[in-house]
Design a protein around this motif. Structure first.
Motif, PDB file in Angstrom:
ATOM      1  N   ILE A  24      -9.627   2.597   0.484  1.00  0.00           N
ATOM      2  CA  ILE A  24     -10.702   1.759  -0.032  1.00  0.00           C
ATOM      3  C   ILE A  24     -11.279   0.973   1.135  1.00  0.00           C
ATOM      4  O   ILE A  24     -10.558   0.213   1.788  1.00  0.00           O
ATOM      5  CB  ILE A  24     -10.180   0.800  -1.108  1.00  0.00           C
ATOM      6  CG1 ILE A  24      -9.556   1.603  -2.249  1.00  0.00           C
ATOM      7  CG2 ILE A  24     -11.281  -0.089  -1.641  1.00  0.00           C
ATOM      8  CD1 ILE A  24      -8.794   0.773  -3.242  1.00  0.00           C
ATOM      9  N   SER A  45      -2.872   8.133  -1.518  1.00  0.00           N
ATOM     10  CA  SER A  45      -3.373   6.781  -1.626  1.00  0.00           C
ATOM     11  C   SER A  45      -4.826   6.778  -1.176  1.00  0.00           C
ATOM     12  O   SER A  45      -5.154   7.229  -0.087  1.00  0.00           O
ATOM     13  CB  SER A  45      -2.474   5.868  -0.789  1.00  0.00           C
ATOM     14  OG  SER A  45      -3.189   5.187   0.141  1.00  0.00           O
ATOM     15  N   ALA A  46      -5.677   6.320  -2.080  1.00  0.00           N
ATOM     16  CA  ALA A  46      -7.105   6.340  -1.794  1.00  0.00           C
ATOM     17  C   ALA A  46      -7.432   5.289  -0.753  1.00  0.00           C
ATOM     18  O   ALA A  46      -6.960   4.158  -0.840  1.00  0.00           O
ATOM     19  CB  ALA A  46      -7.888   6.075  -3.066  1.00  0.00           C
ATOM     20  N   TYR A  68       0.813  -1.224   0.000  1.00  0.00           N
ATOM     21  CA  TYR A  68       0.000   0.000   0.000  1.00  0.00           C
ATOM     22  C   TYR A  68       0.843   1.268   0.000  1.00  0.00           C
ATOM     23  O   TYR A  68       0.315   2.367  -0.130  1.00  0.00           O
ATOM     24  CB  TYR A  68      -0.987  -0.006   1.174  1.00  0.00           C
ATOM     25  CG  TYR A  68      -2.018  -1.097   1.026  1.00  0.00           C
ATOM     26  CD1 TYR A  68      -3.100  -0.924   0.158  1.00  0.00           C
ATOM     27  CD2 TYR A  68      -1.889  -2.301   1.681  1.00  0.00           C
ATOM     28  CE1 TYR A  68      -4.024  -1.928  -0.029  1.00  0.00           C
ATOM     29  CE2 TYR A  68      -2.809  -3.320   1.505  1.00  0.00           C
ATOM     30  CZ  TYR A  68      -3.880  -3.133   0.657  1.00  0.00           C
ATOM     31  OH  TYR A  68      -4.794  -4.130   0.462  1.00  0.00           O
ATOM     32  N   LEU A 122     -10.956   5.936  -6.187  1.00  0.00           N
ATOM     33  CA  LEU A 122      -9.849   5.947  -7.140  1.00  0.00           C
ATOM     34  C   LEU A 122      -9.928   7.145  -8.076  1.00  0.00           C
ATOM     35  O   LEU A 122      -8.924   7.702  -8.486  1.00  0.00           O
ATOM     36  CB  LEU A 122      -9.820   4.644  -7.945  1.00  0.00           C
ATOM     37  CG  LEU A 122      -9.505   3.404  -7.116  1.00  0.00           C
ATOM     38  CD1 LEU A 122      -9.538   2.162  -7.981  1.00  0.00           C
ATOM     39  CD2 LEU A 122      -8.159   3.538  -6.448  1.00  0.00           C
ATOM     40  N   GLU A 176      -8.631  10.102  -6.164  1.00  0.00           N
ATOM     41  CA  GLU A 176      -7.174  10.011  -6.110  1.00  0.00           C
ATOM     42  C   GLU A 176      -6.557  10.483  -7.426  1.00  0.00           C
ATOM     43  O   GLU A 176      -5.600  11.261  -7.453  1.00  0.00           O
ATOM     44  CB  GLU A 176      -6.781   8.561  -5.817  1.00  0.00           C
ATOM     45  CG  GLU A 176      -5.299   8.299  -5.809  1.00  0.00           C
ATOM     46  CD  GLU A 176      -4.978   6.803  -5.826  1.00  0.00           C
ATOM     47  OE1 GLU A 176      -5.162   6.161  -4.799  1.00  0.00           O
ATOM     48  OE2 GLU A 176      -4.559   6.286  -6.883  1.00  0.00           O
TER      49      GLU A 176
END
Lengths: 254, 430
Positions: B256, B253-254, B16, B273, B276
Motif C-alpha cells: 500500500i 501482502s499487498a 506487516y 487489497l 491480494e
C-alpha cells in the motif's frame, strides 16, 4: 402422551432416553424440568437419574454409533434449546435403525437440525477457547467471566485444565451463575455468585495496559475494517474482552 | 525506555508480517507446565482491521542495518528504535499466555550487526521459554536470511513453525528493492529446513521419542504490487514453493503506497487489497481444489480478473464442462463448480447415497447457489434461468460477488456497470 421429565443433567437426560426407548412409544416426549411447561394433554413422568441406565445408553451409542455421535448428542444437549432434547432422541433412534452413517444424510428433517445445533455449539466452544480472558487475582487465582450462548463450560474446562495446568483458575459463566474451578489437578463445576468485587493482583492493570497497547499497535490503519471485526467477534461477546473491540483508538488512526 | 513504548514500537515494526496462524501441531499440555497447541489453531482476538490475533507478533529489535526500500524498519527511515532484552520478551509472553490473550509467540527481528548475531538472540529467547519456563505453547520463529545452519538447527528444535520471507516474487525485483538480500540467501535456508523436517519426520516414524524439528512446517511471504510482476509470475512462484519446499502456506501482502520519496516504488497501486484477495483465492484453489496455476493463468492471460473470484473466472472460460449433474459428477468435478467448496462437495458425495439431491437439499448442505446455479443440474433441472451464455453469466456473477458488493465505487471497474459495452473477456490490466 407421556413426557419424561428429567433433572437437567446429562445423566438424567440419558436415563430419560433409556425410558423412552424402553417404552417404545415414540410419540412420547423427553423434556428437561427447567423447560417443561405442562398442558392438558401431556402426562408428565418424573425420571430419576439412574447411573446404570445412563451407562447403558452410553455403551450402546459407543458400540453402535461411535464417539462422534456421543460427542454430538452431548453438544446438542448443551445447547439448552427447547427442541434439543427431542432432536437428540430422534437422531439416536435413526442412528440405531439405519446405522451411524445416517449423519451424512444432511437434508433429513431430523439429521439436518441435529447437525446444525451440534455444529453451532462446537463453533461457539472453539471461539471461546480464544475469547476467554483471565485476570490475575490478589490470591494468585486466575479468574475469567463470560456469558456464552450455550452452556459450554464443560467443554471449555478440559482444554484449560490441559493448557493452564500450573495455575489455579476459575471460568465464571455469569449468565448461568455457574463456574468451572481448577485447582492444578482437577476441575469441577459448581454454582458461583460473586457478592463482593474482585481484588486484582498488583501487576494486573499494568499487564492489561500492555495488552491494550499491543492490540492498538498491531492494527494496520490502512486496512481498518470494523465490519469484518464484528463479523468475527459478535457484539454480544464484546464486554468480556480486555481489549476494546469495535472502536478505533486515536493512536490507530493517526 | 518503558515497556509500553517498546511494545508499541516493536509491534508496529512487526505488524506487516501477515502470518499469524497457530495451526499444524497438536501437543497436549504437561503436568505442572504451561501451554499446549491445538491442531486447528485458535484465534484469540480480531483487530479493527479484521485480522486475527493468535500469536504475540513482535520484533526482537527494529534496529536494522539493511535498507530494503519497502520496509518501515529500513535503516534510512526515521522511526524510533528499540530492542527487547530476552528477559522482557519471555515475561511478556508468559504473562499474556497465562491470561489466554495469545496462543504463543511469533518472533521476528530486524538485522542488527549481522544475521548470525540476530538469529542467536532470537534463539536465546525461545530457548529460555522452552527450557527454563517449560513453555509448551506455539512458537513461530522467523529465519534471518544469511544466518548459519547451526543456528537454524538450534532454532528448529524449539520452534513449531519457521518462516523465511521470500520478500518479492522475482530475483530482479529483490535486487531492485532489497539489494542487501539475495535470492540464494533466502532459498538456501528453506532448502535446509525442508531437508531437516523430512529427516525428523522419517526418524519419528521409527522412534516415537525422536526429537521434533519444526513440526508445523515452514511458511513464506511475499509482497505484491510494489513491482510489476504479474499474477502469473506470482502464482508460479507460489506453486513452486508448495511443490519444491513443502511450504504449509505462502502469504501475500499487498503493497500500500504511503507518502515517501522513493523513485523505486510506485506511488499509486490499483486496488491493492482486492488483488491480494484474488491471489489468496487462487492460492486456495491450488491447495484445496486440485487446480494448477497453468489452468488459471498463462503467458497470454497473465493477470486475474479482479471482478470475480478465480474459480468463477476459470469456470466461465471452460463452459464446455458445465453444467454438471450433482447427483452423478465425480468429486473432483464438483470441486470445480463455483459455489461448491471442499466441505459441501464432501457432503454432496455422502448425501446423495440417500436419494436424489434437489435444489433445497444443496442449500441445506451449504452450497452457495447464487454462484453454483449457473453450472449445475439438480436431478436434470437447470436453475440458472435464461443465463446460459458466457456474457450473461459473467454479469450475474460480478453482481453477486461478495467482495465486489462491498467495494467502494472507485475500485469498481466500468465493465460491471455496463456489461454489454465490454466483452465478457477479462479486459482488466491487459
Amino acid at each position: 402422551m407421556k413426557v419424561y421429565i428429567y433433572d437437567d443433567t446429562f445423566k438424567g437426560y440419558l436415563t430419560a432416553i433409556f425410558k423412552w426407548f424402553e417404552n417404545k412409544d415414540f410419540e412420547d416426549d423427553v423434556c428437561r424440568a427447567s423447560l417443561y411447561g405442562g398442558n392438558l394433554i401431556n402426562r408428565p413422568i418424573d425420571v430419576f437419574t439412574d447411573e446404570a441406565c445412563a451407562a447403558r445408553v452410553v455403551k450402546g451409542v459407543l458400540e453402535k454409533l461411535g464417539y462422534e455421535w456421543l460427542d454430538m448428542i452431548h453438544a446438542v444437549f448443551l445447547s439448552e434449546l427447547p427442541e434439543a432434547d427431542m432432536l437428540g432422541a430422534r437422531a439416536m433412534r435413526l442412528g440405531f435403525k439405519y446405522g451411524k452413517s445416517i449423519l451424512n444424510d444432511e437434508r433429513h428433517e431430523v439429521i439436518q437440525p441435529f447437525l446444525k445445533v451440534a455444529r453451532a455449539v462446537k463453533r461457539e466452544t472453539h471461539s471461546f477457547l480464544g475469547f476467554v480472558r483471565f485476570s490475575k487475582l490478589d490470591s494468585g487465582i486466575y479468574y475469567a467471566s463470560c456469558h456464552p450462548t450455550y452452556n459450554i463450560l464443560v467443554l471449555l474446562a478440559p482444554h484449560f485444565a490441559d493448557r493452564m495446568g500450573d495455575q489455579s483458575w476459575v471460568i465464571h459463566d455469569t449468565g448461568r451463575g455457574i463456574a468451572a474451578f481448577y485447582n492444578q489437578s482437577d476441575w469441577h463445576i459448581n454454582t458461583l455468585n460473586l457478592s463482593e468485587p474482585l481484588l486484582y493482583a498488583e501487576d494486573e492493570m499494568a499487564l492489561r495496559n500492555n495488552w491494550r497497547g499491543y492490540f492498538e499497535a498491531v492494527t494496520i490503519s490502512e486496512r481498518v475494517n470494523l465490519k469484518l471485526q464484528q463479523q468475527k467477534i459478535p457484539k454480544k461477546y464484546w464486554k468480556y474482552f480486555t481489549e476494546d473491540i469495535g472502536v478505533l483508538n486515536q493512536n490507530t488512526i493517526e | 525506555m518503558e515497556l509500553d513504548k517498546k511494545i508499541q514500537i516493536l509491534t508496529q515494526g512487526a505488524k506487516y508480517d501477515v502470518s499469524c496462524s497457530s495451526s499444524g501441531v497438536e501437543r497436549r499440555g504437561k503436568k505442572g507446565q504451561l501451554g499446549s497447541a491445538a491442531e486447528s489453531g485458535i484465534c484469540h482476538s480480531f483487530t479493527p482491521d479484521g485480522r486475527c490475533i493468535s500469536l504475540l507478533k513482535i520484533l526482537m529489535s527494529n534496529n536494522c542495518d539493511y535498507n530494503c526500500a519497502y520496509c518501515i524498519n529500513r535503516q534510512s527511515n526515521d522511526v524510533p528504535r528499540a530492542t527487547f532484552t530476552p528477559e522482557e520478551l519471555v515475561n511478556l509472553t508468559m504473562d499474556f499466555y497465562r491470561r489466554n490473550y495469545i496462543e504463543g509467540l511469533f518472533l521476528s527481528s530486524a538485522v542488527c550487526n549481522n544475521p548470525d548475531h540476530t538469529m542467536e538472540r532470537m534463539v536465546a529467547v525461545v530457548r529460555l521459554l522452552r527450557k527454563r519456563e517449560g513453555f509448551n505453547g506455539y512458537i513461530h520463529l522467523k529465519g534471518i536470511p544469511g544466518a548459519s545452519e547451526e543456528l537454524l538447527a538450534q532454532a528448529g528444535q524449539y520452534a513449531d513453525r519457521m518462516s523465511m520471507n521470500l520478500e518479492l516474487p522475482t530475483k530482479k525485483s529483490l535486487k531492485l528493492l532489497a539489494p542487501q538480500k539475495s535470492t540464494q540467501q533466502i532459498t538456501a535456508p528453506m532448502h535446509y529446513l525442508r531437508d531437516k523436517i523430512e529427516e525428523s519426520k522419517a526418524l519419528r516414524q521409527q522412534f516415537t521419542k525422536a526429537p521434533n524439528f519444526v513440526p508445523a512446517g515452514q511458511t513464506t511471504q511475499m509482497m505484491i504490487g510494489a513491482t510489476n510482476d504479474s499474477d502469473y509470475n506470482i502464482m508460479t512462484v507460489s506453486e513452486g514453493m508448495y511443490n519444491a519446499y513443502q511450504m504449509k502456506r505462502v502469504y501475500y501482502s499487498a503493497y500500500i503506497p504511503v507518502v515517501q520519496n522513493n523513485s523505486l516504488l510506485p506511488t499509486t497501486v490499483h486496488a491493492p487489497l482486492l488483488r491480494e484477495h484474488r491471489l489468496y483465492q487462487t492460492d486456495w484453489l491450488l491447495r484445496f481444489y486440485g487446480f494448477k496455476t497453468s489452468e488459471i493463468l498463462d503467458e497470454a492471460h497473465p493477470n486475474l480478473d479482479l471482478e470475480m473470484d478465480p474459480k468463477c473466472y476459470w469456470a466461465l472460460n471452460h463452459l464446455k464442462f458445465f453444467p454438471v449433474e450433482v447427483n452423478r459428477a465425480h468429486i473432483s468435478l464438483l470441486l470445480r463448480v463455483p459455489g461448491i467448496g471442499p466441505t459441501s462437495a464432501q457432503r454432496i458425495v455422502k448425501g446423495r447415497r440417500y436419494g436424489k439431491l434437489d435444489y433445497d437439499a444443496l442449500k441445506k448442505m451449504g452450497v452457495v447457489l447464487k454462484r453454483a446455479k449457473y453450472f449445475i443440474l439438480c436431478d436434470g433441472k437447470f436453475y440458472g434461468g435464461k443465463n446460459t451464455t458466457q456474457a450473461k453469466i459473467r454479469h450475474q456473477l460480478v453482481i453477486e460477488d461478495p467482495v465486489m458488493k462491498k467495494l467502494n465505487p472507485d475500485q469498481l471497474h466500468m465493465s460491471s456497470l455496463f456489461p454489454e459495452v465490454f466483452s465478457s473477456e477479462s479486459l482488466y490490466l491487459r
